[in-house]
Write an enzyme that holds these catalytic residues in place. Structure first.
Site, short mmCIF file in Angstrom:
data_model
loop_
_atom_site.label_atom_id
_atom_site.label_comp_id
_atom_site.label_asym_id
_atom_site.label_seq_id
_atom_site.Cartn_x
_atom_site.Cartn_y
_atom_site.Cartn_z
N ARG A 79 -37.12 21.39 2.80
CA ARG A 79 -36.13 21.86 1.84
C ARG A 79 -36.86 22.51 0.67
O ARG A 79 -37.66 21.87 -0.01
CB ARG A 79 -35.27 20.69 1.37
CG ARG A 79 -34.24 21.07 0.32
CD ARG A 79 -33.30 19.90 0.02
NE ARG A 79 -32.46 20.25 -1.12
CZ ARG A 79 -32.60 19.76 -2.35
NH1 ARG A 79 -33.56 18.88 -2.60
NH2 ARG A 79 -31.81 20.14 -3.33
N GLU A 167 -28.26 19.53 -7.90
CA GLU A 167 -27.98 18.67 -9.05
C GLU A 167 -27.34 19.40 -10.23
O GLU A 167 -27.94 19.53 -11.30
CB GLU A 167 -29.28 17.99 -9.50
CG GLU A 167 -29.89 17.11 -8.45
CD GLU A 167 -31.11 16.33 -8.91
OE1 GLU A 167 -31.53 15.41 -8.20
OE2 GLU A 167 -31.65 16.65 -9.99
N ASN A 302 -28.78 13.10 -3.62
CA ASN A 302 -30.06 12.77 -4.24
C ASN A 302 -29.92 11.43 -4.94
O ASN A 302 -29.02 11.26 -5.78
CB ASN A 302 -30.48 13.83 -5.27
CG ASN A 302 -30.86 15.14 -4.62
OD1 ASN A 302 -30.84 15.29 -3.40
ND2 ASN A 302 -31.25 16.11 -5.44
#
Length: 489
Positions: A79, A167, A302
């Site tokens: 990623r 995020e 996450n």
């Protein structure tokens, strides 16, 4: 495989994650221009030791060696993020040299048998767009969509898995309200506007990419937590946990999966700053929530730690992690008054974060049951990792890093995922954060999260014991495999 080994499902992906600004370097090469992190890192006191990402891990020049390292570790997938400031410098025209770098990287990954997992935005907004209002203005959502389509033009035939944002809590409230990350502002209004325009950009990109190619796997990555009240029977403690959950988790999950912001948190923020909600209402146009709530193939989770909170201060409060610098920062919680963090005796990482693997199990179960499963969306743990004070040693001429705590952290959290899978949660993969030690935002190079050590003077890479252990787990497709020798091949 031993009798005690816990196998992962067939097709489960083991990977690692990085971000462009944190590893690439080459900050002003081949047409790349300044991002908000290039600017912020040069503000006095913003980053420890005045560190910046100009060189970082020099991945821009060393990506082939890094991919070879990934292959040696047996990674199924990698990623990474693309730099908006490299692809469309200043938010303007396409920079072909920037796109060519990502073509080379993706081709190298395919050649190594590693699945590319592309993130379109990991906080590196072009500074020129911040000068025009950044994520607080709607134009940025539209320009982000243009950026995404430019990347798809170049890589649509090479990349199957696309993540829009990494995020958004960090790139809105932590950045525009708490002043902790770039651009370092202190405004509740800017935070809620940034969150809305980030989500709007996400939805627009998903809609446009799906219209181009319905076979793509499209998703978003959210940092999420488990908020526990100190006393589950105390109304004040329950309210503190509700507000953390609402501002951190539900502010993003609800619009993506339910097409609305959580009403209780809207009311909480209005009570603190009515003007911020008025501005959000004015910025929300008809059709926005329909755009934001596009169906997704994947939700990236996450997880680093949970929150243990109450309405009253802890008489023996946890020792907070040291601030990176003396620069003043604010609270990223718009409705955070009278929320106090408490000690519960868990071990902590070098960031001062609790090690709470069972929280990951509960988080995955909750997100699966309440959000993902009803929407037909599968889950991936797209970041999970720990910073520790690693020490390099030379044994019989071999460079080694015996990061025992990180090995335990890795195994415990993989076990937590196995627990979630066994309870019926559809988790399809795990990405350790991070592949490499790197530029850790306001902490600069003072914190090491990598399973591979980077000597920032020589750029030499040294797989740590955690990397060797991860390689064993990947090879066995199971945890609880023998790990006593940890000998490099």
């Amino acid at each position: 495989m031993s009798d005690t080994a816990r196998p992962f499902p067939s097709g489960f992906l083991f990977g690692a994650a990085t971000a462009a600004y944190q590893i690439e370097g080459a900050a002003f090469e081949d047409g790349r221009t300044a991002s908000i992190w290039d600017t912020f890192s040069r503000e006095p006191g913003a980053v420890i030791n005045a560190d910046n990402g100009d060189v970082a891990c020099d991945h821009y020049h060393r990506f082939r060696d890094d991919v070879a390292l990934m292959k040696d570790l047996g990674l199924d997938t990698y990623r990474f993020s693309v730099s908006w400031a490299r692809v469309r410098p200043d938010g303007g025209a396409v920079n072909q040299k920037g796109l060519d770098f990502y073509k080379r990287l993706v081709d190298e990954l395919h050649g190594a048998g590693i699945l590319p997992w592309l993130t379109l935005y990991h906080w590196d907004l072009p500074q020129a767009l911040q000068d025009r209002g950044g994520w607080t203005v709607r134009e940025t959502s539209d320009l982000f969509t243009e950026h995404a389509l430019s990347v798809h033009d170049a890589l649509g035939d090479r990349v199957q898995n696309w993540t829009t944002l990494n995020e958004p809590w960090c790139s809105s409230f932590l950045s525009y309200t708490g002043g902790i990350h770039a651009p370092g502002h202190f405004s509740i209004t800017e935070g809620v506007l940034a969150a809305h325009h980030l989500l709007l950009g996400h939805g627009q990109v998903v809609r446009e990419l799906r219209a181009r190619d319905a076979s793509l796997d499209l998703g978003i990555t959210l940092n999420l937590t488990v908020a526990d009240p100190v006393d589950p029977s105390d109304a004040g403690d329950l309210d503190a946990a509700r507000r953390i959950d609402g501002q951190f988790n539900r502010w993003f999950l609800d619009p993506i999966f339910r097409g609305q912001y959580p009403a209780d948190i809207v009311a909480d923020i209005r009570a603190v700053d009515a003007g911020a909600i008025d501005a959000l209402d004015a910025a929300t146009l008809p059709g926005d929530f329909e755009t934001i709530a596009q169906p997704l193939q994947a939700l990236g989770v996450n997880y680093y730690h949970g929150e243990f909170v109450g309405a009253a201060p802890d008489p023996h409060p946890p020792v907070p992690g040291d601030a990176p610098t003396d620069r003043a920062t604010g609270s990223p919680w718009p409705a955070g008054a009278d929320i106090h963090w408490h000690e519960r005796g868990l071990p902590r990482t070098n960031m001062g974060w609790e090690v709470q693997p069972e929280g990951l199990t509960r988080l995955l179960q909750r997100v699966w049951t309440e959000y993902a499963q009803p929407a037909g969306t599968v889950l991936y743990v797209t970041e999970n990792g720990a910073a520790y004070d690693d020490e390099l040693v030379v044994e019989d001429g071999v460079r080694r890093v015996h990061d025992t705590e990180r090995v335990a952290f890795l195994r415990a959290h993989l076990g937590a995922i196995a627990d979630a899978v066994e309870s019926g949660v559809d988790v399809r993969g795990y990405f350790y954060w991070s592949l490499l030690d790197n530029f850790e935002w306001a902490w600069g190079y003072a914190k090491r999260f990598g399973i591979v050590r980077v000597d920032y003077d020589t750029q030499e890479r040294t797989p740590k014991d955690s990397a060797l252990e991860y390689r064993r787990v990947i090879a066995a497709r199971a945890i609880d495999v023998p790990s006593a020798l940890l000998a490099p091949r």
